[in-house]
Design a protein around this motif. Structure first.
Motif, PDB file in Angstrom:
ATOM      1  N   ASP A 144       1.000  -1.081   0.009  1.00 42.83           N
ATOM      2  CA  ASP A 144      -0.081  -0.095  -0.155  1.00 42.83           C
ATOM      3  C   ASP A 144       0.872   1.143  -0.139  1.00 42.83           C
ATOM      4  N   ASN A 166     -14.539  -4.528  -1.701  1.00 45.70           N
ATOM      5  CA  ASN A 166     -13.900  -5.491  -2.312  1.00 45.70           C
ATOM      6  C   ASN A 166     -12.238  -5.395  -2.087  1.00 45.70           C
ATOM      7  N   ASN A 167     -11.841  -5.113  -0.948  1.00 36.97           N
ATOM      8  CA  ASN A 167     -10.668  -4.960  -0.532  1.00 36.97           C
ATOM      9  C   ASN A 167      -9.518  -4.299  -1.358  1.00 36.97           C
ATOM     10  N   GLU A 168      -9.972  -3.216  -2.129  1.00 36.48           N
ATOM     11  CA  GLU A 168      -9.492  -2.452  -3.298  1.00 36.48           C
ATOM     12  C   GLU A 168      -8.999  -1.251  -2.173  1.00 36.48           C
ATOM     13  N   LEU A 169      -7.720  -0.714  -2.515  1.00 38.03           N
ATOM     14  CA  LEU A 169      -7.313   0.513  -1.933  1.00 38.03           C
ATOM     15  C   LEU A 169      -7.918   1.578  -2.450  1.00 38.03           C
ATOM     16  N   ASP A 205       2.381   1.670  -3.531  1.00 40.85           N
ATOM     17  CA  ASP A 205       1.114   2.091  -4.471  1.00 40.85           C
ATOM     18  C   ASP A 205       0.990   3.635  -4.027  1.00 40.85           C
ATOM     19  N   LYS A 237      -7.372   8.036  -3.578  1.00 41.85           N
ATOM     20  CA  LYS A 237      -6.964   7.442  -4.805  1.00 41.85           C
ATOM     21  C   LYS A 237      -7.184   8.470  -5.954  1.00 41.85           C
ATOM     22  N   ARG A 276      -9.762   0.514   2.725  1.00 40.46           N
ATOM     23  CA  ARG A 276     -10.099  -0.125   1.474  1.00 40.46           C
ATOM     24  C   ARG A 276     -11.677  -0.298   1.439  1.00 40.46           C
ATOM     25  N   ASN A 277     -11.947  -0.657   0.271  1.00 41.29           N
ATOM     26  CA  ASN A 277     -13.358  -0.778  -0.038  1.00 41.29           C
ATOM     27  C   ASN A 277     -14.042  -2.252   0.239  1.00 41.29           C
TER      28      ASN A 277
END
Length: 150
Positions: free
Chosen positions: A3, A43-46, A6, A80, A40-41
């Motif tokens: 993370d 859906n486990n997306e940053l 990213d 993001k 994270r959302n």
């Protein structure tokens, strides 16, 4: 660690490119210093991050004493780049405020914002922050905004 890598490589479009990091080890180390939290959302997306304490303070603000005060925690945040401007800011900020209230139990939550960033100032104002002291850092005007915890 992934993370931090990213986040350190996120690239915002102008005029928000002001917030870009450079992907350097120094940037990654800063993000890994224990004061940053990934978001994270479902859906486990940053989605973004929050940081607290001195990591959320602007060096010139420290020098002129704008961060002094009783029982206050400073908050910094980043969404993001491809999620900005989509109306997610207020709910994202609210999640960070809730986290800060529970973790730090502050009387005041404070943030620093570049005054050209009217989009962010609008979100912060809607969340209940009030504009305060302004100062310059490397030629950019910043404002302190304060949120009184109920």
């Amino acid at each position: 660690m992934n993370d931090a890598i990213d986040i350190s490589n996120w690239q915002y479009e102008d005029p928000y490119s002001f917030y870009n990091l450079d992907g350097s080890l120094e940037s990654i180390d800063e993000i890994m210093n224990g004061t940053y939290y990934s978001v994270r959302n479902e859906n486990n997306e940053l989605m973004g991050f929050f940081c607290f304490g001195s990591s959320a303070q602007v060096p010139s603000g420290i020098e002129v004493g704008v961060y002094l005060g009783d029982n206050a925690v400073d908050i910094g945040l980043g969404l993001k780049p491809n999620l900005t401007g989509q109306g997610l800011g207020l709910s994202f900020l609210q999640s960070g405020l809730d986290f800060a209230k529970n973790k730090f139990k502050p009387r005041i939550i404070r943030l620093s914002v570049a005054t050209f960033n009217q989009r962010a100032i609008t979100v912060y104002t809607r969340a209940g922050f009030k504009l305060g002291t302004k100062f310059l850092h490397k030629g950019t005007e910043f404002a302190i905004m304060q949120y009184d915890v109920q």
